[in-house]
Design a protein around this motif. Structure first.
Motif, PDB file in Angstrom:
ATOM      1  N   THR A   1     -18.072  24.184 -17.691  1.00 54.79           N
ATOM      2  CA  THR A   1     -17.696  25.574 -17.455  1.00 54.79           C
ATOM      3  C   THR A   1     -16.342  25.848 -18.097  1.00 54.79           C
ATOM      4  OG1 THR A   1     -18.877  25.616 -15.341  1.00 54.79           O
ATOM      5  CG2 THR A   1     -17.253  27.346 -15.728  1.00 54.79           C
ATOM      6  N   ILE A   2     -16.310  26.873 -18.927  1.00 58.76           N
ATOM      7  CA  ILE A   2     -15.053  27.293 -19.532  1.00 58.76           C
ATOM      8  C   ILE A   2     -14.506  28.477 -18.737  1.00 58.76           C
ATOM      9  CG2 ILE A   2     -16.171  28.837 -21.205  1.00 58.76           C
ATOM     10  CD1 ILE A   2     -13.957  28.047 -23.204  1.00 58.76           C
ATOM     11  N   SER A   3     -13.208  28.495 -18.555  1.00 57.94           N
ATOM     12  CA  SER A   3     -12.557  29.596 -17.853  1.00 57.94           C
ATOM     13  C   SER A   3     -11.155  29.764 -18.413  1.00 57.94           C
ATOM     14  CB  SER A   3     -12.515  29.341 -16.344  1.00 57.94           C
ATOM     15  OG  SER A   3     -11.757  28.182 -16.049  1.00 57.94           O
ATOM     16  N   ARG A   4     -10.513  30.859 -18.054  1.00 58.66           N
ATOM     17  CA  ARG A   4      -9.158  31.085 -18.526  1.00 58.66           C
ATOM     18  C   ARG A   4      -8.375  31.856 -17.471  1.00 58.66           C
ATOM     19  NH1 ARG A   4      -9.504  34.146 -23.991  1.00 58.66           N
ATOM     20  NH2 ARG A   4      -7.220  34.196 -23.774  1.00 58.66           N
ATOM     21  N   ASP A   5      -7.075  31.646 -17.504  1.00 57.39           N
ATOM     22  CA  ASP A   5      -6.147  32.373 -16.652  1.00 57.39           C
ATOM     23  C   ASP A   5      -5.097  32.969 -17.574  1.00 57.39           C
ATOM     24  OD1 ASP A   5      -4.170  33.266 -14.933  1.00 57.39           O
ATOM     25  OD2 ASP A   5      -4.418  31.604 -13.536  1.00 57.39           O
ATOM     26  N   ASN A   6      -5.238  34.230 -17.894  1.00 59.59           N
ATOM     27  CA  ASN A   6      -4.325  34.847 -18.857  1.00 59.59           C
ATOM     28  C   ASN A   6      -2.905  34.959 -18.309  1.00 59.59           C
ATOM     29  OD1 ASN A   6      -6.268  35.028 -20.813  1.00 59.59           O
ATOM     30  ND2 ASN A   6      -6.767  37.178 -20.399  1.00 59.59           N
ATOM     31  N   ALA A   7      -2.763  35.005 -16.993  1.00 54.08           N
ATOM     32  CA  ALA A   7      -1.426  35.051 -16.408  1.00 54.08           C
ATOM     33  C   ALA A   7      -0.687  33.729 -16.599  1.00 54.08           C
ATOM     34  CB  ALA A   7      -1.507  35.382 -14.924  1.00 54.08           C
ATOM     35  N   LYS A   8      -1.438  32.648 -16.731  1.00 46.21           N
ATOM     36  CA  LYS A   8      -0.847  31.323 -16.932  1.00 46.21           C
ATOM     37  C   LYS A   8      -0.980  30.844 -18.370  1.00 46.21           C
ATOM     38  CE  LYS A   8      -1.605  29.757 -12.184  1.00 46.21           C
ATOM     39  NZ  LYS A   8      -2.226  28.712 -11.317  1.00 46.21           N
ATOM     40  N   ASN A   9      -1.521  31.684 -19.247  1.00 41.70           N
ATOM     41  CA  ASN A   9      -1.695  31.300 -20.659  1.00 41.70           C
ATOM     42  C   ASN A   9      -2.453  29.980 -20.790  1.00 41.70           C
ATOM     43  OD1 ASN A   9      -0.234  33.557 -21.301  1.00 41.70           O
ATOM     44  ND2 ASN A   9       1.349  32.496 -22.468  1.00 41.70           N
ATOM     45  N   THR A  10      -3.504  29.839 -20.026  1.00 42.94           N
ATOM     46  CA  THR A  10      -4.210  28.565 -19.993  1.00 42.94           C
ATOM     47  C   THR A  10      -5.722  28.783 -20.010  1.00 42.94           C
ATOM     48  OG1 THR A  10      -2.401  27.549 -18.740  1.00 42.94           O
ATOM     49  CG2 THR A  10      -4.501  26.389 -18.748  1.00 42.94           C
ATOM     50  N   VAL A  11      -6.400  27.930 -20.753  1.00 45.26           N
ATOM     51  CA  VAL A  11      -7.852  27.887 -20.741  1.00 45.26           C
ATOM     52  C   VAL A  11      -8.272  26.518 -20.220  1.00 45.26           C
ATOM     53  CG1 VAL A  11      -8.012  27.137 -23.156  1.00 45.26           C
ATOM     54  CG2 VAL A  11      -9.945  28.301 -22.080  1.00 45.26           C
TER      55      VAL A  11
END
Length: 122
Positions: free
Chosen positions: A68-78
């Protein structure tokens, strides 16, 4: 943008790992992000990709239902959550950023991280 992948390691078949890719800069949300992998003696292959906002996701058939791929744009992380790992998942895993899309071909990506090694043992 600079990318730093982490989270690789040695895991037994059937186990799980979560890879992270931290990006520098304030424009992370403008990039589609992808994970690729390269096993010894093989070409780099697509694993998963995610759109800028995180709604669109695409997976290679070989990992569908397990990764599963996910991202957290607030943390600049995928992230790449990898479950039910198999011996054939052993490879160096790379994250990459795409200015224009979130494709499946390495040549579509503009920035690459340094890679993190995942080794699956029996």
């Amino acid at each position: 943008v600079q990318l730093q992948a982490s989270g690789g390691g040695l895991v037994q078949a059937g186990g799980s790992l979560r890879l992270s890719c931290a990006a520098s800069g304030r424009t992370f949300s403008m990039y589609g992000m992808g994970w690729f992998r390269q096993a010894p003696g093989k070409e780099r292959e697509f694993v998963a990709a995610i759109s800028r906002g995180g709604v669109g996701r695409n997976y290679a058939d070989s990992v569908k239902g397990r990764f599963t791929i996910s991202r957290d744009n607030a943390k600049n992380t995928v992230y790449l959550q990898m479950n039910s790992l198999k011996l054939e998942d052993t490879a160096v895993y790379y994250c990459a950023a795409d200015r224009t899309d979130w494709g499946t071909l390495p040549g579509e990506y503009h920035y690459w991280g340094q890679g993190t090694l995942v080794t699956v043992s029996s």
